[in-house]
Every structure is written in C-alpha cells, then in structure tokens.
Design an enzyme around this catalytic site. Structure first.
Site, PDB file in Angstrom:
ATOM      1  N   ARG A 111      -0.870  -4.975  10.562  1.00 34.95           N
ATOM      2  CA  ARG A 111      -1.979  -5.176  11.490  1.00 34.95           C
ATOM      3  C   ARG A 111      -3.209  -5.794  10.846  1.00 34.95           C
ATOM      4  O   ARG A 111      -3.803  -6.714  11.385  1.00 34.95           O
ATOM      5  CB  ARG A 111      -2.408  -3.845  12.111  1.00 34.95           C
ATOM      6  N   THR A 112      -3.613  -5.275   9.701  1.00 37.17           N
ATOM      7  CA  THR A 112      -4.868  -5.757   9.139  1.00 37.17           C
ATOM      8  C   THR A 112      -4.753  -7.243   8.820  1.00 37.17           C
ATOM      9  O   THR A 112      -5.587  -8.048   9.225  1.00 37.17           O
ATOM     10  CB  THR A 112      -5.247  -4.933   7.891  1.00 37.17           C
TER      11      THR A 112
ATOM     12  N   LYS B 162       1.762 -13.107 -13.197  1.00 38.20           N
ATOM     13  CA  LYS B 162       1.730 -13.633 -14.569  1.00 38.20           C
ATOM     14  C   LYS B 162       0.628 -12.963 -15.369  1.00 38.20           C
ATOM     15  O   LYS B 162       0.346 -13.351 -16.493  1.00 38.20           O
ATOM     16  CB  LYS B 162       1.482 -15.139 -14.540  1.00 38.20           C
TER      17      LYS B 162
ATOM     18  N   ARG C 166      -6.894  -6.788   0.254  1.00 36.16           N
ATOM     19  CA  ARG C 166      -6.383  -5.408   0.253  1.00 36.16           C
ATOM     20  C   ARG C 166      -5.770  -5.146  -1.110  1.00 36.16           C
ATOM     21  O   ARG C 166      -5.050  -6.006  -1.641  1.00 36.16           O
ATOM     22  CB  ARG C 166      -5.330  -5.223   1.339  1.00 36.16           C
TER      23      ARG C 166
ATOM     24  N   HIS D  21     -11.838   1.627   4.257  1.00 38.58           N
ATOM     25  CA  HIS D  21     -11.205   0.604   5.106  1.00 38.58           C
ATOM     26  C   HIS D  21     -12.211   0.229   6.200  1.00 38.58           C
ATOM     27  O   HIS D  21     -12.049   0.587   7.368  1.00 38.58           O
ATOM     28  CB  HIS D  21      -9.927   1.195   5.710  1.00 38.58           C
TER      29      HIS D  21
END
Ligand code: NCD
Length: 311
Positions: A56-57, A85, A106, A134
């Site tokens: 969703r986000t 890397k 995120r 959040h």
C-alpha cells in the site's frame, strides 16, 4: 495552502497542527475533485526507495504522483540496487536527488530516513522505519477519522495488537495526543506493550488519558475508534514467541456486537488473522476506505512539500 516547500517528513512531529490541517483540507478537495489536479505535478519525479516490503505505501505514493501527472522511479527490492554491493544510504541519496524531485524511503532500520534526509537536497519522506514511525500512515488515518467522525479531538481510541513494534501506532498516538481530550485504551499482550519512552512522552507532553487493558472487551463499548494492528512476524527475534502471540486478538462479530453503532474499525493493513472476514461488510469497517484515502493524503503531502503552483 501553508508553505511546506522543501521540507522533509521524518516524524509526524515535524508538522504542527496547522500544517496537518492544511494537508487534510487539500486532501479532501483532491478526493472530491480528483481530475482538477491531474496536471499539478507535471514534470516532477518521485523516487521510491523501499528497502523493506510494502504494497500500500509504495503503490499509493506512486498512484498519488501519477494522478497528479508526475512520474515515478525507484526500487522495491534493495538486492537489485547498488545497496547489495555495499553502497551507503548517504551515497545513494546524494546521487538520487539529482534524478528525482522528491523521495520516499522505507527502511527496516530505525532512523535510516532521518540520516538520509541529512544528505538529501530534495524533500525526503519517511515511508516507515523499522518499529519506529510511519508519518504518512498517520496522515491517512487522520484523514479517515476526520472524514468519518468530523473531528480529531476528544476521541476515545483503542489501539490493539502489537503496540511495541507497530510504527503506525506510535505515529498516530503521538499525533492524536496533540489534540485536546484524547483517551487511549492500549490493548496488547504483556510482551508487546507500548514502549515506555513513548508512554512517558505522552504523559509529560499531552493531556491524554492512557488505560492499559489485556482484553478487547474492556475497551470496546467505550471507544469511537478501534485501531487494529498485525502482530509483526518480521520484528520478532524468536519464531516461538511469534507463534504464541500471533492470535492474541481477533475481532469477530460477537466482539463487534459490544461496540458503539458508529465506532470505526481501522487497520493500516495488511491484516493476517486479527479481523475476521465477516467484519468486512459491517459499515463500521473502514480499513479499505482508509487505504483508498491514503492516496489523497499522499497527493496533498507531496503537493505541499514540492510547493507546486496552481493551488
Ligand atoms: C503498516 C506498516 O508497514 O507499518 N502497513 C502499512 O504501511 N500500511 C503496518 C504493517 O505492516 O503491519
């Protein structure tokens, strides 16, 4: 519209209540008249840096930018980026901000977006950092509450489930506590209680009342909102603890029968077992609408941070 041009959003406390209210009102107008904002971000690029899974986000941010006529780029699997890397967040951001006008990140590590923001020349939004914060879910939640209940103050809200690691809970409770007259019922197993530091912060900096409960039935008849959360498997160190706690709270029709006729059942999603499917058709269940409103909340936020003309 209040000027938020160039600002980062790492924690909901980065916004004062006037700024939140400006974001809410534009989001509401966007919801009512979506097509008139279709070119608002033409020529703008959103980068989505997702070092942790999301449906969703990430998609609601992308949808939000596309609905305003902008473009998107990014990754949702850090193993396909140079991170695998060994590239540092600072180096990734330093380059990325010349590829995009706004960034959402995120990350499983608490504080990673805050660190990234120190290196970013474009607005950087925290899309969820570990078990910490959040903020854009909070804007989504506030918009939902405002639209259904017409107010964000004097609310009785039960938070149920994983209050320890649930970043949506941390951000929302901290924000609702800034409005007058909040009462919070905290329903969780002993092991997943609200972090003591957050409790102390609420006690010292707000007039909210905090009531800890072990059973949903203790809070259900009293509250305006039941905010359910998932027990978060990925935050447990130990599988046995997760298995023991995962079905601690399940909302079903019998329990919901004890709630007010106008109570809202909210959930940031994804749900696992904590809300029975039979609840979905109850008018009090607003979690899918909540996910939809997340697009407007994020459209409005990005329009504010980009300071786009034409508003
Ligand atoms: C939440 C999250 O990622 O913190 N989901 C979301 O953003 N809609 C809640 C969760 O994952 O349980």
């Amino acid at each position: 519209m209040i000027d938020l041009r160039g600002r980062h959003l790492i924690s909901p406390s980065d916004l004062d209540l006037r700024e939140i209210s400006s974001i809410m009102s534009l989001a509401q107008s966007m919801q009512q008249n979506l097509s008139s904002y279709a070119s608002l971000c033409r020529g703008k690029i959103l980068a989505t840096l997702f070092y942790e899974p999301s449906t969703r986000t990430k998609l609601s941010f992308e949808s939000a930018m596309l609905r305003m006529g902008g473009n998107i780029l990014g990754f949702s699997d850090a193993s396909t980026s140079a991170v695998s890397k060994g590239e540092s967040i600072a180096d990734t951001i330093r380059v990325l901000d010349s590829y995009a006008d706004i960034v959402v990140m995120r990350h499983p590590k608490e504080g990673a977006p805050k660190l990234a923001a120190q290196y970013s020349r474009v607005p950087l939004i925290n899309g969820g950092d570990g078990g910490h914060q959040h903020p854009t879910q909070t804007l989504t939640d506030l918009l939902t509450i405002h639209m259904y209940l017409g107010r964000t103050s004097h609310l009785k809200v039960a938070f149920c489930g994983d209050l320890k690691y649930g970043r949506t809970v941390h951000s929302l409770i901290e924000t609702l506590a800034r409005y007058p007259g909040a009462t919070f019922y905290l329903i969780s197993p002993e092991e997943l209680r609200l972090p003591p530091r957050l409790k102390e912060h609420l006690e010292q900096h707000s007039d909210c009342a905090l009531i800890e409960c072990r059973r949903m039935e203790e809070a259900l008849p009293a509250v305006d909102i039941l905010y359910m959360t998932r027990i978060q498997k990925e935050r447990f160190f130990n599988e046995a603890d997760y298995l023991r706690l995962k079905n601690s709270y399940v909302l079903d029709s019998d329990k919901l029968a004890q709630a007010k006729a106008k109570m809202l059942v909210m959930h940031p999603l994804p749900r696992v077992n904590e809300i029975a499917y039979e609840i979905d058709s109850d008018p009090r269940a607003v979690y899918f609408k909540q996910a939809e409103l997340g697009v407007y909340a994020r459209m409005s936020l990005m329009a504010h941070l980009l300071g786009v003309d034409g508003l």
